[in-house]
Design an enzyme around this catalytic site. Structure first.
Site, mmCIF file in Angstrom:
data_model
loop_
_atom_site.group_PDB
_atom_site.id
_atom_site.type_symbol
_atom_site.label_atom_id
_atom_site.label_comp_id
_atom_site.label_asym_id
_atom_site.label_seq_id
_atom_site.Cartn_x
_atom_site.Cartn_y
_atom_site.Cartn_z
ATOM 1 N N ASP A 65 0.822 -1.212 0.000
ATOM 2 C CA ASP A 65 0.000 0.000 0.000
ATOM 3 C C ASP A 65 0.857 1.264 0.000
ATOM 4 O O ASP A 65 1.998 1.253 0.452
ATOM 5 C CB ASP A 65 -0.926 0.021 1.232
ATOM 6 C CG ASP A 65 -0.146 -0.087 2.536
ATOM 7 O OD1 ASP A 65 0.794 -0.899 2.584
ATOM 8 O OD2 ASP A 65 -0.469 0.641 3.498
ATOM 9 N N GLU A 66 0.270 2.309 -0.506
ATOM 10 C CA GLU A 66 0.796 3.672 -0.386
ATOM 11 C C GLU A 66 2.316 3.773 -0.541
ATOM 12 O O GLU A 66 2.979 4.419 0.263
ATOM 13 C CB GLU A 66 0.426 4.247 0.992
ATOM 14 C CG GLU A 66 -1.046 4.288 1.241
ATOM 15 C CD GLU A 66 -1.390 4.688 2.671
ATOM 16 O OE1 GLU A 66 -2.247 5.544 2.826
ATOM 17 O OE2 GLU A 66 -0.791 4.148 3.629
ATOM 18 N N ALA A 67 2.836 3.178 -1.607
ATOM 19 C CA ALA A 67 4.293 3.250 -1.836
ATOM 20 C C ALA A 67 4.593 4.514 -2.648
ATOM 21 O O ALA A 67 5.105 4.440 -3.763
ATOM 22 C CB ALA A 67 4.758 1.991 -2.538
#
Ligand code: TNX
Length: 539
Positions: free
Chosen positions: A352-354
């Protein structure tokens, strides 16, 4: 009539009414009115009652599952004070509580059960041990809640039959032990709590920017250094592999599968602080989701150098270094060690959310993680963003935010776990007065968490593609077991019901009555729950 002759009449009538209502509460005879959560698939009441006393034994039809009988005896003892003996038997007893494996309706599958309550005995039948356990959970909820604190010598349970089995195979909760660390004891209590509602998965978020929480023997600094702190700067902590195995075994005794998550390739600062060579160059985002809520840090360090430990709550600013072969050795070692201590079939790689990882690098990372997980004999789960990579039916995507990612994952053949943040992010505040929690996704009152259907949540993602439902508890603002309980209760039982009970049989109007009647059950177990004004609580 004179005033003083009315008085005794009023008193007498009131006493009679009180007596009658007590009587009703004491001898329930309508099984259909018992407020079981999650709601069973079918309940047929037969209008009489079974009396539970200390004389009733719990008979186990098979020796291997004596643990289920012992569990039921312990739980009944906690709430009623009765001491039931657990015995083994090779044939049906004529009285007591009897658990028997085999010959249950094929509909009940691996986790369902049939429950028959007559005036003489209670029989639980299932095809698999997990079903017997779920049946025991139902019996625990059949003890009349109004008597829970009274420690009497007998308890009436209405007669009838229940046929019950889950809608979804995956009924889970996630606990973030990275933002704040929780002890083994806390995790075990978490397991107890979700298990009352027939959940069967505990996903542990074991690493994030703020902390690395699992011992990895080939990279010892991850836990020793990366586990040293937490949000707000506490002392943090980590689980040794022995402790983790203990958690796994405890969960297994309650038919719960542990799913470990190592968040990659972002949310990785605790590893970068421990081994600088993994650092792909961190950024501090201009527009953080929690903008204004945390102190912005300066540059935390250059590529290839160890970062500082982090105690804030910004997300998406750290990344692994893709060009170094060492990075993939690290990932493989971590996945291998985790796979070795995880009997369950799944490993969660985050994803997630990289935001600090370039898109092409992100895709390459996920493709390679998926091979590593497969080579270690496990099935890969990732947050919905992994749908951008070459995933297929061997992967599971966890939907939390963007429908388009869930759709992409489903199109590629992956199964979907539903965790829509506006409904089941149990770290969200109840309303603007809540002291704990965040509210970036929504305020989630108890009815908001209940009134949705996984099968219609994302257009283009059908019932067959949905593995199940999971409610994550992120812990940026949650640091004690009391905090955990306040956020879980009363929302989690309703989410468990969404995963277990058929959508067509659910309605908020009916559920809120059952939930209100469930208050003594929670109180008796020391659960500090949020008294939502949308529910009338039985005291
Ligand atoms: C989003 S949801 C995150 C987490 C945060 C959470 C806080 C997701 C996959 N990532 O890193 O803890 O919001 O609510």
């Amino acid at each position: 009539m004179k005033i003083n002759s009315i008085k005794p009449l009023v008193i007498a009538t009131s006493l009679l009414l009180i007596f009658q209502s007590c009587k009703q509460a004491e001898s329930p005879t309508d099984l259909a009115l018992q407020g079981i959560i999650p709601k069973p698939v079918s309940v047929v009441a037969t209008g009489k009652s079974f009396t539970l006393t200390s004389k009733a034994s719990i008979f186990m039809g098979s020796t291997e599952h004596v643990g289920i009988g012992n569990y039921l005896a312990t739980e009944l003892n906690k709430t009623t004070g009765l001491s039931l003996v657990v015995e083994q038997t090779s044939s049906a007893p004529g009285k007591g509580i009897y658990f028997v494996l085999g010959n249950a309706d094929s509909k009940v599958g691996t986790e369902g059960y049939e429950l028959e309550i007559t005036e003489e005995m209670i029989t639980v039948k299932a095809n698999e041990p997990a079903g017997l356990y779920m049946g025991a959970q139902t019996i625990i909820q059949l003890i009349p809640t109004l008597k829970l604190n009274s420690q009497q010598d007998n308890y009436s349970i209405p007669t009838g039959t229940i046929l019950d089995y889950p809608t979804y195979a995956w009924r889970g909760s996630m606990l973030d032990v990275a933002r704040h660390f929780f002890s083994v004891e806390d995790v075990k209590r978490y397991i107890d709590l979700i298990s009352y509602y027939k959940m069967n998965v505990l996903h542990l978020h074991l690493s994030d920017d703020q902390g690395w929480r699992i011992e990895i023997k080939s990279w010892p600094n991850l836990a020793l250094h990366g586990g040293k702190t937490q949000v707000g700067g506490g002392t943090g902590g980590y689980y040794t592999q022995e402790q983790y195995k203990d958690i796994v075994a405890y969960a297994a005794s309650k038919y719960i599968t542990i799913v470990p998550e190592i968040d990659l390739p972002g949310h990785i600062n605790s590893a970068l602080a421990s081994y600088g060579e993994l650092n792909g160059g961190i950024i501090v985002p201009e527009e953080g989701r929690y903008k204004g809520e945390t102190t912005r840090h300066g540059d935390l360090g250059d590529k290839n150098k160890p970062t500082d430990l982090y105690t804030g709550i910004e997300v998406g600013w750290s990344t692994l270094r893709i060009e170094k072969p060492e990075t993939f050795k690290f990932v493989n070692d971590v996945i291998r060690e985790l796979a070795e201590i995880t009997p369950g079939p799944y490993l969660h790689i985050g994803g997630d959310e990289a935001h600090a990882t370039k898109k092409e690098d992100y895709i390459e990372f996920i493709n390679r993680f998926s091979e590593i997980v497969k080579a270690n004999g496990k099935k890969m789960i990732g947050w919905e963003e992994i749908s951008q990579a070459n995933i297929d039916e061997n992967a599971i995507a966890q939907h939390w935010d963007k429908p388009k990612y869930a759709q992409m994952a489903a199109e590629k053949g992956a199964q979907i776990i539903m965790s829509p943040s506006k409904r089941v992010y149990i770290d969200m505040q109840y309303d603007s007065t809540s002291k704990l929690g965040l509210h970036w996704a929504a305020y989630i009152e108890v009815d908001d968490a209940y009134t949705w259907d996984p099968a219609t949540q994302v257009e283009g993602v059908s019932r067959e593609q949905i593995l199940g439902v999971e409610t994550p508890l992120w812990s940026e603002t949650i640091s004690t077991m009391d905090d955990i309980e306040y956020m879980l209760f009363p929302r989690m039982p309703g989410i468990a019901e969404i995963a277990w009970s058929p959508a067509a049989s659910r309605s908020w109007e009916e559920y809120k009555v059952r939930l209100g009647n469930h208050a003594p059950f929670m109180t008796k177990r020391g659960i500090d729950f949020y008294r939502s004004p949308r529910v009338q609580w039985t005291e």
